[in-house]
Design a protein around this motif. Sequence first.
Motif, PDB file in Angstrom:
ATOM      1  N   ARG A 129      -4.828  -3.048   3.338  1.00 31.50           N
ATOM      2  CA  ARG A 129      -3.999  -2.171   4.140  1.00 31.50           C
ATOM      3  C   ARG A 129      -2.495  -2.379   3.918  1.00 31.50           C
ATOM      4  O   ARG A 129      -1.692  -1.585   4.403  1.00 31.50           O
ATOM      5  CB  ARG A 129      -4.276  -2.384   5.637  1.00 31.50           C
ATOM      6  CG  ARG A 129      -4.277  -3.842   6.082  1.00 31.50           C
ATOM      7  CD  ARG A 129      -3.472  -4.081   7.347  1.00 31.50           C
ATOM      8  NE  ARG A 129      -2.113  -3.677   7.253  1.00 31.50           N
ATOM      9  CZ  ARG A 129      -1.128  -4.425   6.756  1.00 31.50           C
ATOM     10  NH1 ARG A 129      -1.369  -5.630   6.258  1.00 31.50           N
ATOM     11  NH2 ARG A 129       0.106  -3.970   6.735  1.00 31.50           N
ATOM     12  N   ASN A 130      -2.077  -3.441   3.203  1.00 30.91           N
ATOM     13  CA  ASN A 130      -0.632  -3.675   3.128  1.00 30.91           C
ATOM     14  C   ASN A 130       0.048  -2.695   2.183  1.00 30.91           C
ATOM     15  O   ASN A 130      -0.598  -1.829   1.583  1.00 30.91           O
ATOM     16  CB  ASN A 130      -0.319  -5.142   2.788  1.00 30.91           C
ATOM     17  CG  ASN A 130      -0.650  -5.527   1.349  1.00 30.91           C
ATOM     18  OD1 ASN A 130      -0.596  -4.723   0.434  1.00 30.91           O
ATOM     19  ND2 ASN A 130      -0.992  -6.803   1.157  1.00 30.91           N
ATOM     20  N   LYS A 200       0.036  10.402   3.219  1.00 32.35           N
ATOM     21  CA  LYS A 200       0.618  11.122   2.088  1.00 32.35           C
ATOM     22  C   LYS A 200       1.035  10.187   0.954  1.00 32.35           C
ATOM     23  O   LYS A 200       1.247  10.621  -0.178  1.00 32.35           O
ATOM     24  CB  LYS A 200       1.806  11.975   2.541  1.00 32.35           C
ATOM     25  CG  LYS A 200       2.969  11.184   3.082  1.00 32.35           C
ATOM     26  CD  LYS A 200       4.101  12.095   3.575  1.00 32.35           C
ATOM     27  CE  LYS A 200       4.809  12.793   2.435  1.00 32.35           C
ATOM     28  NZ  LYS A 200       5.995  13.543   2.886  1.00 32.35           N
ATOM     29  N   TRP A 201       1.160   8.896   1.256  1.00 32.51           N
ATOM     30  CA  TRP A 201       1.543   7.911   0.236  1.00 32.51           C
ATOM     31  C   TRP A 201       0.371   7.031  -0.177  1.00 32.51           C
ATOM     32  O   TRP A 201       0.563   5.988  -0.812  1.00 32.51           O
ATOM     33  CB  TRP A 201       2.672   7.026   0.771  1.00 32.51           C
ATOM     34  CG  TRP A 201       3.973   7.749   0.991  1.00 32.51           C
ATOM     35  CD1 TRP A 201       4.883   8.133   0.057  1.00 32.51           C
ATOM     36  CD2 TRP A 201       4.496   8.157   2.252  1.00 32.51           C
ATOM     37  NE1 TRP A 201       5.941   8.758   0.649  1.00 32.51           N
ATOM     38  CE2 TRP A 201       5.736   8.792   2.010  1.00 32.51           C
ATOM     39  CE3 TRP A 201       4.052   8.074   3.578  1.00 32.51           C
ATOM     40  CZ2 TRP A 201       6.522   9.319   3.029  1.00 32.51           C
ATOM     41  CZ3 TRP A 201       4.835   8.596   4.592  1.00 32.51           C
ATOM     42  CH2 TRP A 201       6.049   9.217   4.325  1.00 32.51           C
ATOM     43  N   GLN A 202      -0.853   7.433   0.160  1.00 30.43           N
ATOM     44  CA  GLN A 202      -1.979   6.537  -0.038  1.00 30.43           C
ATOM     45  C   GLN A 202      -2.192   6.178  -1.504  1.00 30.43           C
ATOM     46  O   GLN A 202      -2.546   5.036  -1.829  1.00 30.43           O
ATOM     47  CB  GLN A 202      -3.259   7.129   0.559  1.00 30.43           C
ATOM     48  CG  GLN A 202      -3.688   8.451  -0.028  1.00 30.43           C
ATOM     49  CD  GLN A 202      -4.959   8.960   0.645  1.00 30.43           C
ATOM     50  OE1 GLN A 202      -5.615   8.240   1.383  1.00 30.43           O
ATOM     51  NE2 GLN A 202      -5.295  10.219   0.383  1.00 30.43           N
ATOM     52  N   ASP A 203      -1.975   7.121  -2.425  1.00 34.34           N
ATOM     53  CA  ASP A 203      -2.159   6.806  -3.848  1.00 34.34           C
ATOM     54  C   ASP A 203      -1.085   5.826  -4.331  1.00 34.34           C
ATOM     55  O   ASP A 203      -1.375   4.888  -5.088  1.00 34.34           O
ATOM     56  CB  ASP A 203      -2.106   8.083  -4.680  1.00 34.34           C
ATOM     57  CG  ASP A 203      -3.325   8.982  -4.451  1.00 34.34           C
ATOM     58  OD1 ASP A 203      -4.339   8.468  -3.930  1.00 34.34           O
ATOM     59  OD2 ASP A 203      -3.250  10.178  -4.770  1.00 34.34           O
ATOM     60  N   ARG A 209      -0.749  -1.967  -4.260  1.00 37.82           N
ATOM     61  CA  ARG A 209      -1.661  -3.038  -3.839  1.00 37.82           C
ATOM     62  C   ARG A 209      -2.466  -3.591  -5.003  1.00 37.82           C
ATOM     63  O   ARG A 209      -2.807  -4.776  -5.030  1.00 37.82           O
ATOM     64  CB  ARG A 209      -2.626  -2.521  -2.763  1.00 37.82           C
ATOM     65  CG  ARG A 209      -2.040  -2.446  -1.375  1.00 37.82           C
ATOM     66  CD  ARG A 209      -3.127  -2.261  -0.337  1.00 37.82           C
ATOM     67  NE  ARG A 209      -3.767  -0.960  -0.427  1.00 37.82           N
ATOM     68  CZ  ARG A 209      -3.393   0.123   0.256  1.00 37.82           C
ATOM     69  NH1 ARG A 209      -2.379   0.049   1.100  1.00 37.82           N
ATOM     70  NH2 ARG A 209      -4.038   1.268   0.114  1.00 37.82           N
ATOM     71  N   ASP A 210      -2.771  -2.742  -5.970  1.00 35.08           N
ATOM     72  CA  ASP A 210      -3.677  -3.140  -7.053  1.00 35.08           C
ATOM     73  C   ASP A 210      -2.998  -3.890  -8.186  1.00 35.08           C
ATOM     74  O   ASP A 210      -3.679  -4.384  -9.090  1.00 35.08           O
ATOM     75  CB  ASP A 210      -4.375  -1.898  -7.625  1.00 35.08           C
ATOM     76  CG  ASP A 210      -5.395  -1.308  -6.651  1.00 35.08           C
ATOM     77  OD1 ASP A 210      -5.769  -2.019  -5.696  1.00 35.08           O
ATOM     78  OD2 ASP A 210      -5.788  -0.144  -6.836  1.00 35.08           O
ATOM     79  N   THR A 211      -1.681  -3.976  -8.181  1.00 37.26           N
ATOM     80  CA  THR A 211      -0.994  -4.684  -9.266  1.00 37.26           C
ATOM     81  C   THR A 211      -1.286  -6.179  -9.196  1.00 37.26           C
ATOM     82  O   THR A 211      -1.425  -6.752  -8.107  1.00 37.26           O
ATOM     83  CB  THR A 211       0.530  -4.471  -9.179  1.00 37.26           C
ATOM     84  OG1 THR A 211       0.994  -4.939  -7.908  1.00 37.26           O
ATOM     85  CG2 THR A 211       0.887  -3.006  -9.345  1.00 37.26           C
ATOM     86  N   PRO A 212      -1.363  -6.854 -10.349  1.00 40.62           N
ATOM     87  CA  PRO A 212      -1.623  -8.307 -10.329  1.00 40.62           C
ATOM     88  C   PRO A 212      -0.433  -9.104  -9.812  1.00 40.62           C
ATOM     89  O   PRO A 212      -0.577 -10.239  -9.375  1.00 40.62           O
ATOM     90  CB  PRO A 212      -1.911  -8.636 -11.794  1.00 40.62           C
ATOM     91  CG  PRO A 212      -1.207  -7.570 -12.570  1.00 40.62           C
ATOM     92  CD  PRO A 212      -1.286  -6.330 -11.721  1.00 40.62           C
ATOM     93  N   VAL A 623      -8.057 -12.828  -4.387  1.00 38.60           N
ATOM     94  CA  VAL A 623      -8.969 -12.108  -3.489  1.00 38.60           C
ATOM     95  C   VAL A 623      -8.182 -11.636  -2.272  1.00 38.60           C
ATOM     96  O   VAL A 623      -7.138 -12.195  -1.927  1.00 38.60           O
ATOM     97  CB  VAL A 623     -10.157 -12.993  -3.031  1.00 38.60           C
ATOM     98  CG1 VAL A 623     -11.016 -13.384  -4.201  1.00 38.60           C
ATOM     99  CG2 VAL A 623      -9.654 -14.228  -2.293  1.00 38.60           C
ATOM    100  N   SER A 624      -8.689 -10.598  -1.640  1.00 43.13           N
ATOM    101  CA  SER A 624      -8.013 -10.081  -0.451  1.00 43.13           C
ATOM    102  C   SER A 624      -8.391 -10.908   0.768  1.00 43.13           C
ATOM    103  O   SER A 624      -9.389 -11.639   0.771  1.00 43.13           O
ATOM    104  CB  SER A 624      -8.401  -8.620  -0.222  1.00 43.13           C
ATOM    105  OG  SER A 624      -9.761  -8.520   0.160  1.00 43.13           O
ATOM    106  N   ILE A 625      -7.598 -10.770   1.816  1.00 44.98           N
ATOM    107  CA  ILE A 625      -7.889 -11.484   3.062  1.00 44.98           C
ATOM    108  C   ILE A 625      -9.261 -11.079   3.593  1.00 44.98           C
ATOM    109  O   ILE A 625     -10.031 -11.915   4.071  1.00 44.98           O
ATOM    110  CB  ILE A 625      -6.804 -11.182   4.112  1.00 44.98           C
ATOM    111  CG1 ILE A 625      -5.453 -11.710   3.628  1.00 44.98           C
ATOM    112  CG2 ILE A 625      -7.158 -11.804   5.460  1.00 44.98           C
ATOM    113  CD1 ILE A 625      -4.283 -11.277   4.486  1.00 44.98           C
ATOM    114  N   GLU A 626      -9.573  -9.800   3.458  1.00 45.77           N
ATOM    115  CA  GLU A 626     -10.857  -9.311   3.963  1.00 45.77           C
ATOM    116  C   GLU A 626     -12.037  -9.948   3.237  1.00 45.77           C
ATOM    117  O   GLU A 626     -13.126 -10.069   3.807  1.00 45.77           O
ATOM    118  CB  GLU A 626     -10.939  -7.784   3.819  1.00 45.77           C
ATOM    119  CG  GLU A 626      -9.947  -7.008   4.665  1.00 45.77           C
ATOM    120  CD  GLU A 626      -8.615  -6.778   3.968  1.00 45.77           C
ATOM    121  OE1 GLU A 626      -7.831  -5.962   4.460  1.00 45.77           O
ATOM    122  OE2 GLU A 626      -8.361  -7.429   2.920  1.00 45.77           O
TER     123      GLU A 626
END
Length: 628
Positions: A129-130, A200-203, A209-212, A623-626
């Motif tokens: 979510r960040n 509207k900014w989800q992409d 978020r997906d960047t290393p 890994v993510s917090i989730e």
Amino acid sequence: MPDDILEKAGIQPVYYDLWGKEHHVSQPVARAIYDAIGNVKADGETWVLTHGETLPDVPADAAVQFAWEDGTVTLQTGPALPADAPFGYHKVEVGGRTATLIVCPESCKAAEGRVSGVAISLYSLRSKRNQGCGDFTDLKAFCTWAAKALGAGFIALNPLHAIPNRQPYNTSPYLPTTTLFRNFLYLDVAEVPGCPPLDKWQDELAALRDTPHVEYEKVAAWKLDILRQCFRKFAGDVRFDAYRASQGASLTLFATYCALYDSIHAEHPDVWLWQDWPEQYRDPASPAVCEFAGANAADVLFYEWLQWLIDLQLAAAQKHAVEICGMSIGLYHDLALAVDRSGFDAWAFREYYIKGCRVGSPPDDFAPEGQDWSFPPPNTAMHKASGYKQFIATIRNNCQHGGALRLDHVMRLFRLFWIPDGFKAAEGTYVHDNAQDLLRILALESLRNNVLIIGEDLGTITDEMRAGLKNAGILSYRLLYFERRWDGSFKQPGEYPEQALVCTTTHDLPTIAGFWTGHDIDVRRSVGLILDEGSYHQQKQQRQTDKVKLLEALYEAKVLEGDVDSNAAELPDKVRKAIFDFLRATPSKLFAFTQDDLTGFPEQQNMPGTTWQHPNWRHKMPVSIEDL
């Protein structure tokens, strides 16, 4: 110059390096440092005392008036400090002189029991979510998980100081633009009142978020855009008014600096440093700066508002850690040693820095030619003459919303290694500070803010410094890799000090997985820090020897069972667990392991000696917090 003159000025004419080798400072270096100190003009007296001491240079029959911090006034004859003098910041008048009187306890808040925790780099937390880097909402989620899954009593954070958020040169939390204020990058903009729906900014957010690695400039630009939209809807808040009042002129000046930076950089895209600003803006006290602040009041107010939002979200995170998660300490903050010489503090508070010198470190195993850290040394005379107000404000601000504070390179309280301009790092020498005053003020702020103080004391440190820190109640900072006996073997848990925090590693050193595989050595070769194959193979062989010694220590401590191949390509999980058990078995008051050791990540957060060659301060948790 005679040694006694140098010593009176606080300059060490002789020092001993890590190997015990004696170094005599050259006359040109001694003269350059002496002249730099001698150019300082500072007026004002400050007395830092504890109970049982007397006012300095006050005759026995002198009339003394104390103006106490609470507004009361008392009179007496003679120099004795009243036995019931309250701890705090006061004024004294005697014989026509007025001095600042700071009455302090002798030691900091004491650690109670033994507490374990996790050291994290907040920017590196991943979540679903960040907005491209770890934020204060992620921090609360991590606290919840760490308390429940690990029984953690604290979360140790990287410095949260404001930085330019420009990669690769301006992302280090240990070289901030200021140590007084914090980085807006950690704000969760979704929690800011007036935030528009983020669908509207989800992409764009998913891509960030997906960047290393953390993309500082992209994340900062996106957050600033949304925050400005929120600010346009802000109608005022009495809490904001109270926060502004509590921070005083420093907050307004910082906000003015930020607005000036934006304005000048927009007009001159190649100008990044305040030293290159138009002449009229280089002095914060100039009429032009005052005029700019008045003409751009909304922009200045915006940056003040950002700091208030940070304060609110950080306070909520500490409350969550302690009251919801049940952590005994909660958040553990980190105060950097240095500030960027082209940043806010050096612009706004230049009188507290010495011109013509910079700080570094003497030759050691890590840097045989010494190190040049390229930031200006403190103006000790000005700090004392001002009643140490800048030091006090820095400590106090960094204690807020936490239960512990770590001081990077705590030896700064005693001395720093000065290098005059025009000389190499190895040619410098140590210059002393008012250690007793600083330690006492630190103890006062520790008790007032109810925080533990940890001093990062790695590197060259004397027995006198260790004793001074211990007597002041400051916890030492001990790392597994450095706790060795004279023969290179690892100390056993019982040999660690009680008054300490013990940890697996730190941001500048290999993670456990990196240590085991020699990944850090491979990276140093790939970025050009190891220049020949002979050195590379020598370091690899030494690492293999160290791994064998580590295994021997784990077996001796009876935290590891069964055979382990020291040549195993990957870190065996039972070795990692044994290391945690080994450090947990020490008597040290605090025990921490890092998020990277928790996940088995081989990359260290910073590779000293590099900038663009390595993604320093950008690695995200794998890994993510989730998914923890």
